[in-house]
Design an enzyme around this catalytic site. Structure first.
Site, mmCIF file in Angstrom:
data_model
loop_
_atom_site.group_PDB
_atom_site.id
_atom_site.type_symbol
_atom_site.label_atom_id
_atom_site.label_comp_id
_atom_site.label_asym_id
_atom_site.label_seq_id
_atom_site.Cartn_x
_atom_site.Cartn_y
_atom_site.Cartn_z
ATOM 1 N N ASP A 41 0.858 -1.177 0.000
ATOM 2 C CA ASP A 41 0.000 0.000 0.000
ATOM 3 C C ASP A 41 0.894 1.226 0.000
ATOM 4 O OD1 ASP A 41 -3.217 0.342 0.821
ATOM 5 O OD2 ASP A 41 -1.991 2.127 1.190
ATOM 6 N N ASN A 94 -5.777 -4.431 -6.524
ATOM 7 C CA ASN A 94 -6.881 -3.776 -5.839
ATOM 8 C C ASN A 94 -6.709 -2.266 -5.690
ATOM 9 O OD1 ASN A 94 -9.202 -3.590 -3.781
ATOM 10 N ND2 ASN A 94 -7.425 -2.934 -2.574
ATOM 11 N N TYR A 160 -12.750 7.723 -13.648
ATOM 12 C CA TYR A 160 -12.906 6.471 -12.912
ATOM 13 C C TYR A 160 -13.597 5.423 -13.780
ATOM 14 C CZ TYR A 160 -13.907 3.305 -9.023
ATOM 15 O OH TYR A 160 -13.963 2.205 -8.200
ATOM 16 N N LYS A 164 -11.860 1.920 -15.052
ATOM 17 C CA LYS A 164 -12.391 0.622 -14.656
ATOM 18 C C LYS A 164 -12.920 -0.160 -15.859
ATOM 19 C CE LYS A 164 -11.530 0.843 -10.250
ATOM 20 N NZ LYS A 164 -10.573 -0.093 -9.621
ATOM 21 N N THR A 195 -16.468 1.524 2.115
ATOM 22 C CA THR A 195 -15.017 1.551 2.244
ATOM 23 C C THR A 195 -14.566 3.003 2.388
ATOM 24 O OG1 THR A 195 -14.627 1.796 -0.135
ATOM 25 C CG2 THR A 195 -14.794 -0.458 0.724
#
Length: 259
Positions: A41, A94, A160, A164, A195
């Site tokens: 990360d 991810n 975005y 994706k 999240t």
């Protein structure tokens, strides 16, 4: 020790964006399934704390600060998996960012590139640098986290959605190329999930509270998703139980795209 179903025993997984959200939930689920983990990360302190916690519970886990847009960071991440655990069997791409809530007529190229570099270039680099290690193991599984916004549009989220959507077809291309190598590549398409990514995106909007209510209403099941629900699917795709799945789009969205 975590409760283990042993579906990933002797497997080594690299998970990006593992400090929170779907990445963290996937790490916990894969640990319970017996995998050894390389957790990466941009937030090193958070991902190191997670690796330490899982280590105390009996999971072999290593942490690394990782900017997924940088080839050198990818080389170090893959090397950590190989040098520490002997190889790499599973890659979970991810890491991602939402970007600003900006309409197209006011969107500048810098903001466009910032989203595409993490969400798309980061996945490409993951495939590019992890692929040889997966091949050396005689095969493996790649799970690319896309989104329902890789299948349908959303106002104010053009970068975005574009990133994706591209991940969806990049996954299919990789699946076809790597099927002879016994490397499976699938994409996962969550709906809106509780999240930090979603919470932060809503917080940046002037109408964040109203938008949150609208998002819940847009899911026929009547709520947002949970990170653990996505992690269950990620772990399934990583396992041999999904051995006939490659090039697939696994949609987990509470009915959002069924309408």
């Amino acid at each position: 020790m975590p409760t283990s179903d042993n579906t990933l025993t002797a497997k080594v997984a690299l998970i990006t964006g593992a400090a929170s959200g779907i990445g963290e939930a996937s790490a916990r689920k894969m640990a319970a399934a017996g995998a050894s983990l390389v957790l990466t990360d941009i937030n090193h302190s958070a991902v190191a704390a997670l690796a330490d916690e899982l280590g105390r519970e009996g999971t072999q886990a290593a942490a690394l600060q990782h900017d997924v847009t940088q080839p050198g960071d990818w080389e170090r991440a893959v090397a950590l998996a190989v040098d520490t655990f002997g190889g790499l069997d599973i890659l979970v791409n991810n890491a991602g960012i939402a970007g600003d809530n900006t309409d197209l007529m006011n969107l500048d190229l810098e903001n466009w590139h910032s989203v595409l570099s993490v969400n798309l270039d980061g996945v490409f680099l993951g495939l590019r640098y992890s692929g040889p290690a997966l091949e050396r193991r005689g095969g493996g599984s790649v799970i690319n986290i896309s989104s329902i916004l890789g299948k349908v549009g959303f106002p104010g989220a053009a970068p975005y959605c574009a990133s994706k959507g591209a991940v969806t077809l990049l996954s299919k291309s990789a699946a076809l190329e790597w099927a002879p190598l016994k490397i499976r590549v699938n994409s996962v398409h969550p709906g809106f999930v509780e999240t930090p990514l979603v919470r932060d995106a809503l917080a940046e909007r002037e109408d964040g509270a109203e938008m949150a209510e609208l998002l819940v209403a847009a899911h026929p099941i009547g709520r947002l998703g949970l990170a653990t629900e996505i992690a269950n699917a990620v772990t399934f795709l990583a396992s041999d139980e999904a051995s006939f799945m490659t090039g697939s789009e696994l949609v987990i969205d509470g009915g959002y795209t069924a309408q």
